[in-house]
Design an enzyme around this catalytic site. Structure first.
Site, short mmCIF file in Angstrom:
data_model
loop_
_atom_site.label_atom_id
_atom_site.label_comp_id
_atom_site.label_asym_id
_atom_site.label_seq_id
_atom_site.Cartn_x
_atom_site.Cartn_y
_atom_site.Cartn_z
CG ASP A 239 -2.29 0.80 0.97
OD1 ASP A 239 -2.53 1.87 0.45
OD2 ASP A 239 -3.23 0.53 1.98
CG ASP B 56 -9.59 2.04 -0.15
OD1 ASP B 56 -9.38 0.79 -0.64
OD2 ASP B 56 -9.71 2.58 0.85
C1 GLA Z 1 -5.55 1.89 2.22
C2 GLA Z 1 -6.45 0.72 1.70
C3 GLA Z 1 -7.61 -0.27 1.39
C4 GLA Z 1 -6.73 -0.62 3.51
C5 GLA Z 1 -6.14 0.98 3.58
C6 GLA Z 1 -5.42 0.37 5.45
O1 GLA Z 1 -7.36 2.44 2.17
O2 GLA Z 1 -7.15 1.57 -0.45
O3 GLA Z 1 -7.36 -1.90 1.63
O4 GLA Z 1 -5.66 -1.84 2.97
O5 GLA Z 1 -5.57 0.98 3.06
O6 GLA Z 1 -5.25 0.80 6.16
#
Ligand code: GLA
Length: 760
Positions: free
Chosen positions: A506, A576
């Site tokens: 990430d 997300d």
């Molecule tokens: C980001 C990702 C999510 C999740 C969060 C965790 O927002 O897009 O899918 O992994 O981080 O903090």
């Protein structure tokens, strides 16, 4: 000679005195990382390398694939112009007379225009030389043509400036015969006696000449990624860019679609598609001049990115991948998808993407070992292949119980996970599923042991208070100790835990204060450019050292999706936002450039919709689930398990590797239809979605890409146990099906269907 390699397709040389040595070295290193097997690849390598002789001057040079040609011509004055870009079988304009002396009008079609000696529009290259001269005037010097593989031709054209022979520019073109993709970049070498400064240093400056230009971008924001926005270009400059460093976009993807034939259509019309292999700040500048000519300057964003190139250094710009399609956006997408699969654009293209069960939407930071192990049981029940443990598993002095602390301290939290990661991986294995973890290696929270020890390792402006986003800062990977630390994260978590077979990588913030306490004053504006080269080094380190660990690219949703990164990843997290109604648009946007198996698509609780609709939307991508399975009813669990089985057995074998036809666009009516056809055309899968919250009448669904002469059987799949199809299975020839279509078994609000078409 010291070489620094950024990624397999390209090479950055910090010190590269000999260009032809660079060329040969690059060729050996340019094999994509674990590309899909290609029986012909490399066969003639030695023979072709030895044929790399400089070619005769003043003859047009054709960069050709099976279907397209880019023709470049040096005139007698050495000025190097683009003579043609388009389909190979179309009549070409006669080459212009080159007898006259150059003047500014002769430079308007220049392939890589430079500032300061006659060219008056935005240049591809602007340099201040060691002596302060601000002009550059490049002419053809020589070129070589080599064949790194039977189906790939590499053309390297050397340009030089008589008055400043120390500055050398090589324009490089790799042409992929079967996919009609050209990969183009430039290499700028400073052999002057002191540093030069590069102000503009584009990768490509494509020229088009048409009645009108319509430009489409993949634009959006967190949770609204990859929306398609199209506009007509008018004289002047239209810029699509990003200035936020480490993740190419928060607002737009580094790709574009340029229609030369009115607004872009799906299966007809001339379209140029471009995608930059760069996750950092990028710029596409489309300049239409008074003669109606368009120049598309593509590359690293020159804004606030003056690049001081020391004597002896070469800057290798990121490549622009481009294609010319006469079959509209559909043909363009299929070229990109085939290229990504055949040439390592996505990692291990032939490896099936596992069905994931991810815990983020189910638990966020709130879990412990027992909770996670209980989720494994649900994963097993629905037939998932792998459990992915998301954010929140690490940090002890600064536990990662929310997003305010812990980033940088990559040891399992002893309270939540008293038996560590190995125990979890073993518990998953005993249930027959794999185990993966979330990492954010580039980041640090001020509340962490790492920051307390090394407050100077972060990107921020000296004399300013550090600005946080999501409570975190970015490690300055220009600093060697920070680079070593980042590599160590993988070595400390993966090497002792061979049971971890998947990583979600990430990157949850972008740069707002581009300053480095490591770089000297005259290299501060290199910070974000070099960040990207170091980042690709880190991605390559991970992928090469842990070849059996699969990986998902994520960046607060899909803030980082580019073909420079994806060669190290099996898929990316598209958003997300998993409300399937909105996901149809997001996945539609990404499908313009990226193949379905690279688009991670999970079923969650989001959105007011039938479960079947959520399943049908996610099943068109790299399928997964992000939920506590135990909270579904037994009937729902059975429905999800049946969908997973279908995905494994009948959907994934067609969608992963299949040719995509987008049949009905959600941008025209609130409904969408997508079709994937297997390479042998023996099977196709059609996804049909009614996005309306009321009834909708679909037109007949007319599949494309089938074999006209074969007879196919058409039937609906993924029906819940209680439902009956409204499409009785039937048989028809490919010709009939493509001409007459079939009635969509969908009409009610948020109804959906998956249709399987198989040769009888
Ligand atoms: C980001 C990702 C999510 C999740 C969060 C965790 O927002 O897009 O899918 O992994 O981080 O903090």
């Amino acid at each position: 000679m010291k070489l620094r390699h950024t990624h397999p397709a390209k090479t950055i040389l910090r010190v590269a005195p000999a260009l032809l040595v660079l060329c040969a070295t690059c060729a050996a290193l340019q094999q994509p990382l674990q590309a899909a097997p290609n029986p012909n690849k490399g066969k003639n390598k030695n023979k072709s390398q030895s044929q790399a002789q400089p070619q005769a001057q003043y003859k047009p040079i054709t960069i050709a694939t099976a279907g397209i040609e880019l023709i470049l011509g040096p005139g007698e004055d050495g000025i190097f112009s683009q003579l043609y870009y388009g389909p190979a079988n179309r009549e070409k304009p006669a080459p212009p007379q080159r007898k006259q002396r150059r003047d500014s009008s002769l430079r308007e079609n220049e392939v890589y225009p430079q500032y300061g000696n006659g060219f008056i529009a935005t240049p591809a290259l602007r340099v201040t030389h060691a002596d302060g001269n601000t002009s550059t005037d490049l002419a053809y010097a020589s070129h070589t043509v080599t064949k790194p593989a039977d189906d790939i031709t590499l053309t390297r054209i050397e340009l030089s400036d008589k008055a400043y022979p120390g500055l050398r520019v090589a324009l490089c073109y790799r042409a992929y015969r079967d996919e009609n993709i050209i990969e183009q970049w430039s290499e700028i070498t400073n052999n002057e006696t002191a540093p030069v400064t590069l102000y503009n240093y584009a990768s490509a400056a494509l020229i088009a000449s048409a009645q009108s230009y319509y430009l489409t971008q993949l634009q959006g924001d967190y949770r609204t990624e990859a929306g398609l926005t199209e506009e007509k270009l008018v004289p002047g400059i239209k810029i699509l860019d990003s200035k936020i460093g480490v993740r190419a976009h928060q607002f737009r993807n580094p790709s574009f679609i340029l229609s030369l034939d009115g607004p872009a259509r799906e299966e007809t019309g001339d379209v140029i598609g471009g995608a930059l292999e760069w996750a950092g700040s990028f710029q596409f500048a489309f300049e239409v001049d008074n003669a109606g000519r368009l120049r598309a300057l593509c590359g690293i964003n020159p804004f606030a990115a003056e690049y001081r190139l020391d004597a002896g250094e070469t800057l290798v710009t990121p490549a622009l991948l481009h294609t010319y399609s006469t079959e509209g956006k559909g043909g363009m997408s299929r070229n990109f998808h085939r290229w990504a699969r055949a040439h390592g654009g996505i990692r291990d293209a032939s490896k099936p993407r596992p069905v994931l069960l991810n815990n983020w939407e189910a638990t966020h930071f709130d879990f412990d070992e027992n909770k996670i192990i209980s989720l494994f049981d649900g994963a097993k029940e629905i037939g998932a292949d792998l459990f992915l443990l998301d954010d929140g598993w690490f940090g002890n002095n600064h536990p990662r119980d929310n997003d305010k602390a812990g980033l940088g301290d990559w040891e399992p939290n002893a309270k939540k996970l008293p038996n560590g990661l190995t125990h979890l991986a073993d518990a998953a294995k005993s249930r027959g599923i794999g185990f993966g973890i979330w990492l954010e290696p580039e980041m640090v929270n001020p509340a962490s042991d790492l920051f307390e020890k090394h407050p100077d390792w972060v990107i921020t402006q000296p004399n300013r208070a550090p600005l946080l986003r999501r409570n975190q800062l970015i490690l300055d990977n220009n600093r060697p100790e920070a680079q070593a630390f980042e590599r160590g994260i993988f070595d400390r978590t993966l090497a002792p835990n061979p049971g971890i077979t998947y990583v979600k990588w990430d990157c949850n913030r972008f740069v707002t204060q581009p300053g480095s306490s490591y770089l000297p004053a005259d290299k501060q504006t290199r910070l974000l450019v070099d960040y990207q080269f170091h980042l690709y080094d880190l991605m390559r380190y991970f992928a090469q050292k842990y070849p059996n660990v699969m990986a998902m690219l994520c960046s607060g949703g899909s803030g980082r999706v580019d073909y420079g990164s994806l060669r190290y990843f099996h898929s990316f997290w598209a958003s997300d936002n998993t409300d399937p109604r909105q996901r149809v648009f997001i996945q539609w946007g990404f499908s313009q450039f990226f193949p379905s198996e690279s688009v991670s698509a999970h079923v969650t609780d989001m959105g007011q919709r039938p479960l079947k609709f959520a399943l049908d939307v996610a099943l068109s991508g790299a399928f997964g689930v992000d939920r506590d399975v135990a909270r579904w009813t037994p009937a729902e669990r059975a429905q999800v398990a049946a969908a997973v089985k279908l995905y494994h057995d009948r959907i994934r074998p067609v969608t992963a590797g299949g040719a995509l036809y987008r049949l009905n666009s959600p941008y025209e009516m609130p409904r969408a239809t997508l079709e994937y056809v297997a390479p042998d055309r023996a099977r196709a899968i059609v996804f049909i979605y009614n996005l309306d919250k009321s009834d909708s009448v679909f037109p007949a669904i007319k599949p494309l890409g089938l074999d006209a002469a074969k007879t196919y059987r058409v039937r609906e799949i993924n029906l819940p146990a209680s439902a009956t199809t409204r499409l009785a299975p039937y048989g028809a020839t490919g010709a009939t099906l493509m001409r007459d279509g079939f009635a969509a078994p969908v009409s009610g609000p948020l109804e959906s269907a998956i249709i399987e078409i198989t040769v009888e």
